[in-house]
Design an enzyme around this catalytic site. Structure first.
Site, PDB file in Angstrom:
ATOM      1  N   SER A 240       0.849  -1.086  -0.013  1.00 38.39           N
ATOM      2  CA  SER A 240       0.113   0.125   0.038  1.00 38.39           C
ATOM      3  C   SER A 240       0.690   1.064  -0.044  1.00 38.39           C
ATOM      4  O   SER A 240       1.643   1.426  -0.768  1.00 38.39           O
ATOM      5  CB  SER A 240      -0.615   0.056   1.101  1.00 38.39           C
ATOM      6  OG  SER A 240      -1.799   1.027   1.307  1.00 38.39           O
TER       7      SER A 240
ATOM      8  N   ASP B  54      -9.082  -3.902  -6.481  1.00 32.63           N
ATOM      9  CA  ASP B  54      -8.310  -3.008  -5.450  1.00 32.63           C
ATOM     10  C   ASP B  54      -8.092  -1.679  -6.585  1.00 32.63           C
ATOM     11  O   ASP B  54      -7.807  -1.595  -7.580  1.00 32.63           O
ATOM     12  CB  ASP B  54      -6.881  -3.570  -5.104  1.00 32.63           C
ATOM     13  CG  ASP B  54      -5.749  -2.633  -4.643  1.00 32.63           C
ATOM     14  OD1 ASP B  54      -6.204  -1.460  -4.056  1.00 32.63           O
ATOM     15  OD2 ASP B  54      -4.576  -2.628  -4.930  1.00 32.63           O
TER      16      ASP B  54
ATOM     17  N   HIS C 272      -7.739  -4.882  -1.535  1.00 32.41           N
ATOM     18  CA  HIS C 272      -6.352  -4.095  -1.082  1.00 32.41           C
ATOM     19  C   HIS C 272      -6.567  -4.329   0.436  1.00 32.41           C
ATOM     20  O   HIS C 272      -7.557  -4.335   1.103  1.00 32.41           O
ATOM     21  CB  HIS C 272      -6.576  -2.475  -1.374  1.00 32.41           C
ATOM     22  CG  HIS C 272      -5.656  -1.722  -0.961  1.00 32.41           C
ATOM     23  ND1 HIS C 272      -4.598  -1.206  -2.018  1.00 32.41           N
ATOM     24  CD2 HIS C 272      -5.188  -0.995   0.228  1.00 32.41           C
ATOM     25  CE1 HIS C 272      -3.696  -0.487  -1.101  1.00 32.41           C
ATOM     26  NE2 HIS C 272      -4.116  -0.299   0.124  1.00 32.41           N
TER      27      HIS C 272
END
Length: 364
Positions: free
Chosen positions: A150, A304, A334
Protein backbone atom coordinates in the site's frame (compact mmCIF):
# COMPACT_ATOMS: atom_id res chain seq x y z
CA UNK A 1 15.83 15.28 0.20
CA UNK A 2 19.34 15.29 -1.21
CA UNK A 3 20.56 16.81 2.04
CA UNK A 4 19.06 13.94 4.02
CA UNK A 5 20.54 11.37 1.64
CA UNK A 6 23.96 12.92 2.04
CA UNK A 7 24.05 13.54 5.78
CA UNK A 8 21.77 11.05 7.47
CA UNK A 9 22.05 10.83 11.26
CA UNK A 10 23.29 7.76 13.05
CA UNK A 11 20.41 6.49 15.20
CA UNK A 12 20.79 6.62 18.98
CA UNK A 13 18.67 3.76 20.22
CA UNK A 14 17.77 4.02 23.89
CA UNK A 15 15.04 1.42 24.35
CA UNK A 16 15.16 -2.27 23.54
CA UNK A 17 12.18 -4.60 23.81
CA UNK A 18 12.16 -8.26 22.86
CA UNK A 19 9.11 -10.40 22.36
CA UNK A 20 7.99 -13.18 20.07
CA UNK A 21 5.19 -15.66 19.57
CA UNK A 22 7.63 -17.83 17.63
CA UNK A 23 10.21 -19.69 19.74
CA UNK A 24 12.81 -19.47 16.98
CA UNK A 25 12.41 -15.73 16.49
CA UNK A 26 13.67 -12.64 18.31
CA UNK A 27 11.72 -9.40 17.88
CA UNK A 28 13.78 -6.33 18.73
CA UNK A 29 12.24 -2.89 18.88
CA UNK A 30 14.34 0.27 19.04
CA UNK A 31 12.61 3.55 19.90
CA UNK A 32 13.84 7.10 19.26
CA UNK A 33 16.58 6.61 16.67
CA UNK A 34 17.85 10.18 16.50
CA UNK A 35 17.22 13.92 16.44
CA UNK A 36 15.85 13.88 12.87
CA UNK A 37 13.52 10.95 13.62
CA UNK A 38 11.88 11.68 16.98
CA UNK A 39 9.16 9.21 17.79
CA UNK A 40 9.85 6.80 14.94
CA UNK A 41 10.79 3.18 15.57
CA UNK A 42 13.07 0.61 14.01
CA UNK A 43 12.28 -3.06 14.57
CA UNK A 44 14.62 -5.89 13.65
CA UNK A 45 13.41 -9.47 13.43
CA UNK A 46 15.87 -12.31 13.07
CA UNK A 47 16.03 -16.04 13.55
CA UNK A 48 18.14 -16.74 16.61
CA UNK A 49 18.73 -19.07 19.54
CA UNK A 50 18.52 -16.51 22.32
CA UNK A 51 16.12 -13.64 22.88
CA UNK A 52 17.87 -10.29 22.59
CA UNK A 53 20.87 -11.62 20.67
CA UNK A 54 20.96 -11.30 16.89
CA UNK A 55 22.34 -14.62 15.65
CA UNK A 56 21.54 -15.61 12.05
CA UNK A 57 21.60 -19.37 11.67
CA UNK A 58 21.05 -19.95 7.96
CA UNK A 59 23.46 -19.92 5.02
CA UNK A 60 21.54 -17.88 2.41
CA UNK A 61 24.06 -16.58 -0.11
CA UNK A 62 22.98 -15.11 -3.43
CA UNK A 63 23.78 -17.52 -6.32
CA UNK A 64 26.47 -16.19 -8.57
CA UNK A 65 28.05 -13.96 -5.96
CA UNK A 66 31.45 -12.62 -6.94
CA UNK A 67 32.94 -13.49 -3.57
CA UNK A 68 32.63 -16.51 -1.25
CA UNK A 69 29.60 -16.03 1.01
CA UNK A 70 30.03 -16.12 4.74
CA UNK A 71 27.99 -18.83 6.43
CA UNK A 72 26.84 -16.36 9.08
CA UNK A 73 25.17 -14.09 6.57
CA UNK A 74 21.43 -13.92 5.96
CA UNK A 75 19.43 -12.08 3.32
CA UNK A 76 17.66 -8.95 4.50
CA UNK A 77 14.14 -7.75 3.90
CA UNK A 78 13.46 -4.09 4.66
CA UNK A 79 9.74 -3.47 5.14
CA UNK A 80 8.45 0.12 5.30
CA UNK A 81 4.98 -1.26 5.92
CA UNK A 82 1.68 0.54 5.79
CA UNK A 83 -0.41 0.27 8.96
CA UNK A 84 1.75 -0.02 12.04
CA UNK A 85 3.97 -2.42 13.95
CA UNK A 86 0.99 -4.26 15.37
CA UNK A 87 -0.86 -4.84 12.09
CA UNK A 88 2.33 -6.10 10.42
CA UNK A 89 4.00 -7.99 13.25
CA UNK A 90 2.60 -11.32 12.06
CA UNK A 91 3.59 -10.64 8.46
CA UNK A 92 7.14 -9.69 9.47
CA UNK A 93 7.46 -12.74 11.71
CA UNK A 94 6.34 -15.16 9.03
CA UNK A 95 8.55 -13.54 6.39
CA UNK A 96 11.51 -13.86 8.71
CA UNK A 97 10.82 -17.49 9.49
CA UNK A 98 9.77 -18.75 6.08
CA UNK A 99 12.35 -16.89 3.99
CA UNK A 100 15.21 -17.30 6.50
CA UNK A 101 15.79 -13.55 6.44
CA UNK A 102 16.55 -10.71 8.78
CA UNK A 103 13.60 -8.30 8.65
CA UNK A 104 13.86 -4.59 9.42
CA UNK A 105 10.50 -2.82 9.86
CA UNK A 106 10.42 0.97 10.04
CA UNK A 107 7.76 2.45 12.29
CA UNK A 108 7.74 5.74 10.46
CA UNK A 109 5.87 8.76 11.80
CA UNK A 110 2.30 8.82 10.55
CA UNK A 111 -0.91 10.78 10.19
CA UNK A 112 -2.51 12.82 11.48
CA UNK A 113 0.48 14.64 12.96
CA UNK A 114 3.06 13.80 10.32
CA UNK A 115 2.30 14.30 6.64
CA UNK A 116 4.15 13.88 3.35
CA UNK A 117 7.12 13.66 2.98
CA UNK A 118 7.92 12.79 6.63
CA UNK A 119 7.21 9.02 6.33
CA UNK A 120 9.43 8.78 3.24
CA UNK A 121 12.27 10.64 4.91
CA UNK A 122 12.03 8.41 7.97
CA UNK A 123 12.24 5.27 5.85
CA UNK A 124 15.06 6.63 3.70
CA UNK A 125 17.17 7.62 6.69
CA UNK A 126 16.50 4.27 8.38
CA UNK A 127 17.38 2.36 5.20
CA UNK A 128 20.66 4.21 4.74
CA UNK A 129 21.61 3.61 8.36
CA UNK A 130 20.74 -0.08 8.04
CA UNK A 131 22.81 -0.41 4.83
CA UNK A 132 25.77 1.00 6.74
CA UNK A 133 25.23 -1.43 9.62
CA UNK A 134 24.70 -4.77 7.86
CA UNK A 135 27.55 -6.50 9.67
CA UNK A 136 25.86 -5.87 12.99
CA UNK A 137 22.89 -7.97 11.85
CA UNK A 138 24.75 -10.71 9.99
CA UNK A 139 23.22 -9.65 6.69
CA UNK A 140 24.54 -10.54 3.24
CA UNK A 141 25.20 -7.14 1.60
CA UNK A 142 24.47 -8.66 -1.82
CA UNK A 143 20.93 -9.66 -0.82
CA UNK A 144 19.15 -6.64 0.61
CA UNK A 145 15.50 -6.45 -0.48
CA UNK A 146 13.22 -3.45 -0.01
CA UNK A 147 9.54 -4.28 0.41
CA UNK A 148 6.28 -2.54 1.20
CA UNK A 149 2.53 -2.76 0.81
CA UNK A 150 0.00 0.00 0.00
CA UNK A 151 1.56 3.34 1.01
CA UNK A 152 4.59 1.37 2.18
CA UNK A 153 4.94 0.00 -1.36
CA UNK A 154 5.13 3.54 -2.67
CA UNK A 155 7.71 4.41 -0.02
CA UNK A 156 9.75 1.33 -0.91
CA UNK A 157 9.69 2.45 -4.55
CA UNK A 158 10.92 5.94 -3.66
CA UNK A 159 13.67 4.53 -1.44
CA UNK A 160 14.96 2.37 -4.31
CA UNK A 161 14.83 5.28 -6.73
CA UNK A 162 16.68 7.58 -4.34
CA UNK A 163 19.47 5.05 -3.77
CA UNK A 164 20.30 4.17 -7.39
CA UNK A 165 23.04 6.82 -7.40
CA UNK A 166 24.63 5.95 -4.05
CA UNK A 167 27.84 4.05 -4.88
CA UNK A 168 28.95 4.45 -1.26
CA UNK A 169 26.21 2.04 -0.12
CA UNK A 170 25.54 -1.65 -0.81
CA UNK A 171 23.23 -1.93 -3.79
CA UNK A 172 19.62 -2.94 -3.24
CA UNK A 173 19.26 -6.44 -4.69
CA UNK A 174 15.50 -6.35 -5.30
CA UNK A 175 12.27 -4.57 -4.47
CA UNK A 176 8.88 -6.12 -3.64
CA UNK A 177 5.79 -3.97 -4.16
CA UNK A 178 2.47 -5.27 -2.83
CA UNK A 179 -0.61 -3.42 -4.14
CA UNK A 180 1.52 -0.29 -3.94
CA UNK A 181 0.37 3.33 -4.12
CA UNK A 182 2.54 4.66 -6.93
CA UNK A 183 0.81 7.78 -8.24
CA UNK A 184 -1.71 10.37 -7.09
CA UNK A 185 -2.35 12.16 -10.38
CA UNK A 186 -5.15 10.07 -11.84
CA UNK A 187 -7.92 8.78 -9.59
CA UNK A 188 -10.11 7.78 -12.53
CA UNK A 189 -8.10 4.78 -13.70
CA UNK A 190 -10.09 1.67 -14.64
CA UNK A 191 -9.36 0.10 -11.25
CA UNK A 192 -10.46 3.22 -9.35
CA UNK A 193 -13.73 3.23 -11.25
CA UNK A 194 -14.29 -0.50 -10.87
CA UNK A 195 -13.45 -0.67 -7.16
CA UNK A 196 -14.82 2.68 -6.00
CA UNK A 197 -17.26 0.95 -3.62
CA UNK A 198 -15.11 -2.03 -2.60
CA UNK A 199 -13.41 -2.10 0.83
CA UNK A 200 -10.82 -1.64 2.17
CA UNK A 201 -9.92 1.23 -0.16
CA UNK A 202 -13.05 2.71 -1.69
CA UNK A 203 -13.34 6.11 -3.36
CA UNK A 204 -14.51 7.93 -0.24
CA UNK A 205 -11.69 6.52 1.89
CA UNK A 206 -9.09 7.32 -0.79
CA UNK A 207 -10.41 10.89 -1.06
CA UNK A 208 -10.04 11.17 2.70
CA UNK A 209 -6.53 9.70 2.88
CA UNK A 210 -4.81 11.40 -0.04
CA UNK A 211 -5.63 15.01 0.99
CA UNK A 212 -4.67 14.36 4.60
CA UNK A 213 -1.38 12.70 3.66
CA UNK A 214 -0.48 15.32 1.04
CA UNK A 215 -1.84 18.21 3.13
CA UNK A 216 -4.36 19.78 0.78
CA UNK A 217 -8.06 20.46 1.19
CA UNK A 218 -10.50 17.60 0.73
CA UNK A 219 -12.91 20.12 -0.79
CA UNK A 220 -11.22 19.49 -4.15
CA UNK A 221 -12.69 15.98 -4.35
CA UNK A 222 -15.12 16.77 -7.17
CA UNK A 223 -12.46 18.71 -9.08
CA UNK A 224 -10.07 15.75 -8.82
CA UNK A 225 -12.81 13.36 -9.94
CA UNK A 226 -13.21 15.43 -13.12
CA UNK A 227 -9.46 15.60 -13.73
CA UNK A 228 -9.57 19.40 -13.46
CA UNK A 229 -6.85 19.59 -10.80
CA UNK A 230 -4.08 19.41 -13.40
CA UNK A 231 -3.60 21.40 -16.64
CA UNK A 232 -3.82 19.77 -20.06
CA UNK A 233 -0.05 20.02 -20.59
CA UNK A 234 0.55 17.83 -17.52
CA UNK A 235 -1.93 15.18 -18.64
CA UNK A 236 -0.32 15.18 -22.07
CA UNK A 237 3.21 14.92 -20.64
CA UNK A 238 2.46 11.87 -18.53
CA UNK A 239 -0.04 10.14 -20.80
CA UNK A 240 2.81 7.98 -22.16
CA UNK A 241 3.02 6.38 -18.69
CA UNK A 242 -0.45 6.87 -17.22
CA UNK A 243 -2.73 6.56 -20.24
CA UNK A 244 -5.32 3.73 -20.15
CA UNK A 245 -3.82 2.32 -23.35
CA UNK A 246 -0.96 1.07 -21.16
CA UNK A 247 -3.36 -1.22 -19.27
CA UNK A 248 -4.29 -4.58 -20.86
CA UNK A 249 -7.82 -4.67 -22.25
CA UNK A 250 -8.89 -7.55 -20.03
CA UNK A 251 -8.64 -5.22 -17.03
CA UNK A 252 -11.07 -2.70 -18.54
CA UNK A 253 -14.05 -4.99 -19.09
CA UNK A 254 -15.61 -4.54 -15.67
CA UNK A 255 -17.38 -1.19 -15.90
CA UNK A 256 -14.69 1.21 -17.12
CA UNK A 257 -15.60 4.46 -18.90
CA UNK A 258 -12.87 6.84 -20.12
CA UNK A 259 -13.36 10.33 -18.66
CA UNK A 260 -11.54 13.14 -20.49
CA UNK A 261 -10.17 15.70 -18.00
CA UNK A 262 -12.01 19.00 -17.78
CA UNK A 263 -10.29 22.42 -18.02
CA UNK A 264 -7.98 23.08 -15.12
CA UNK A 265 -9.14 24.74 -11.93
CA UNK A 266 -6.15 26.98 -11.23
CA UNK A 267 -6.82 27.27 -7.51
CA UNK A 268 -6.96 23.51 -7.17
CA UNK A 269 -3.79 23.09 -9.23
CA UNK A 270 -1.84 25.45 -7.00
CA UNK A 271 -2.76 23.40 -3.94
CA UNK A 272 -2.77 19.89 -5.40
CA UNK A 273 0.37 20.12 -7.57
CA UNK A 274 2.28 18.22 -4.86
CA UNK A 275 1.04 15.07 -6.64
CA UNK A 276 3.66 15.79 -9.32
CA UNK A 277 6.50 15.28 -6.83
CA UNK A 278 8.15 11.95 -7.69
CA UNK A 279 8.34 11.15 -3.98
CA UNK A 280 4.55 11.21 -4.03
CA UNK A 281 4.15 9.64 -7.49
CA UNK A 282 7.26 7.51 -8.18
CA UNK A 283 5.50 6.02 -11.21
CA UNK A 284 6.37 9.22 -13.13
CA UNK A 285 10.09 9.19 -12.32
CA UNK A 286 12.30 9.69 -15.36
CA UNK A 287 13.55 6.78 -17.46
CA UNK A 288 17.18 7.27 -16.43
CA UNK A 289 16.15 6.52 -12.84
CA UNK A 290 13.63 3.73 -13.42
CA UNK A 291 15.98 1.91 -15.80
CA UNK A 292 18.55 1.53 -12.99
CA UNK A 293 16.16 -0.11 -10.54
CA UNK A 294 16.86 -3.61 -9.22
CA UNK A 295 14.92 -6.78 -9.95
CA UNK A 296 11.31 -6.27 -8.98
CA UNK A 297 8.41 -8.37 -7.74
CA UNK A 298 4.98 -6.78 -8.06
CA UNK A 299 1.81 -8.19 -6.50
CA UNK A 300 -1.52 -6.75 -7.63
CA UNK A 301 -5.10 -7.54 -6.60
CA UNK A 302 -8.14 -7.51 -8.87
CA UNK A 303 -10.53 -5.81 -6.44
CA UNK A 304 -8.22 -2.94 -5.54
CA UNK A 305 -8.52 0.72 -6.52
CA UNK A 306 -4.71 0.81 -6.80
CA UNK A 307 -4.47 -2.23 -9.08
CA UNK A 308 -3.62 -0.15 -12.14
CA UNK A 309 -0.71 1.56 -10.38
CA UNK A 310 0.93 -1.86 -10.32
CA UNK A 311 0.03 -2.60 -13.95
CA UNK A 312 1.36 0.74 -15.17
CA UNK A 313 4.62 0.45 -13.22
CA UNK A 314 5.04 -3.14 -14.37
CA UNK A 315 4.89 -1.95 -17.98
CA UNK A 316 7.39 0.83 -17.35
CA UNK A 317 9.86 -1.56 -15.78
CA UNK A 318 9.45 -4.13 -18.54
CA UNK A 319 9.83 -1.49 -21.27
CA UNK A 320 13.10 -0.37 -19.69
CA UNK A 321 14.47 -3.90 -19.31
CA UNK A 322 14.25 -4.23 -15.52
CA UNK A 323 13.87 -7.92 -14.50
CA UNK A 324 10.25 -8.39 -13.43
CA UNK A 325 8.12 -10.91 -11.56
CA UNK A 326 4.39 -10.16 -11.50
CA UNK A 327 1.69 -12.04 -9.62
CA UNK A 328 -1.96 -11.02 -9.87
CA UNK A 329 -4.46 -12.17 -7.28
CA UNK A 330 -7.81 -12.56 -9.06
CA UNK A 331 -9.64 -12.84 -5.73
CA UNK A 332 -7.54 -10.26 -3.88
CA UNK A 333 -8.47 -6.86 -2.49
CA UNK A 334 -6.50 -3.98 -1.04
CA UNK A 335 -5.01 -4.81 2.37
CA UNK A 336 -5.77 -8.54 2.17
CA UNK A 337 -2.25 -9.49 3.32
CA UNK A 338 -2.95 -8.10 6.79
CA UNK A 339 -5.64 -10.76 7.32
CA UNK A 340 -3.05 -13.54 7.31
CA UNK A 341 -3.16 -13.94 11.12
CA UNK A 342 -6.80 -12.98 11.69
CA UNK A 343 -8.11 -16.47 12.34
CA UNK A 344 -11.74 -16.63 11.19
CA UNK A 345 -11.26 -13.40 9.15
CA UNK A 346 -8.33 -14.87 7.24
CA UNK A 347 -8.52 -14.88 3.42
CA UNK A 348 -6.61 -17.65 1.58
CA UNK A 349 -5.31 -15.02 -0.86
CA UNK A 350 -3.11 -13.60 1.93
CA UNK A 351 -1.25 -16.90 2.24
CA UNK A 352 -0.70 -17.04 -1.51
CA UNK A 353 0.79 -13.54 -1.44
CA UNK A 354 3.14 -14.51 1.39
CA UNK A 355 4.18 -17.61 -0.57
CA UNK A 356 4.98 -15.41 -3.58
CA UNK A 357 7.21 -13.18 -1.43
CA UNK A 358 9.02 -16.12 0.15
CA UNK A 359 9.59 -17.85 -3.19
CA UNK A 360 10.90 -14.62 -4.74
CA UNK A 361 13.29 -13.93 -1.85
CA UNK A 362 14.65 -17.48 -1.81
CA UNK A 363 15.25 -17.28 -5.56
CA UNK A 364 17.55 -14.27 -5.34
Amino acid sequence: MEEICGSEPCPKWFTLRTASSQPALSWKQHVGPGPDLPGSRLCVLTRGHSVGHLQPVFHCAHPGSSWPPRETESPSLHLPAAGDMETHHGICSRLCKESDSVVLAVGYRQLPKHKFPVPIRDCLVATIHFLKSLDAYGVDPARVVVCGDSLGGGIATVVCQKLVDRPDLPQIRAQILIYASLQALDLQTPSFQQSRNIPLLNWSFACCCFPRYLDFSSSWQEVIMKGAHLPAKVWEKYRKWLGPENIPERFKKRGYRPIPPEPVNEAAYLEVSVVLDVMCSPLIAEDDVVSQLPETCIVSCEYDALRDDSLLYKKRLEDLGVPMTWRHMKDGFHGVLTTIDMSFFHFPCSTRILNVLVHFIKGL
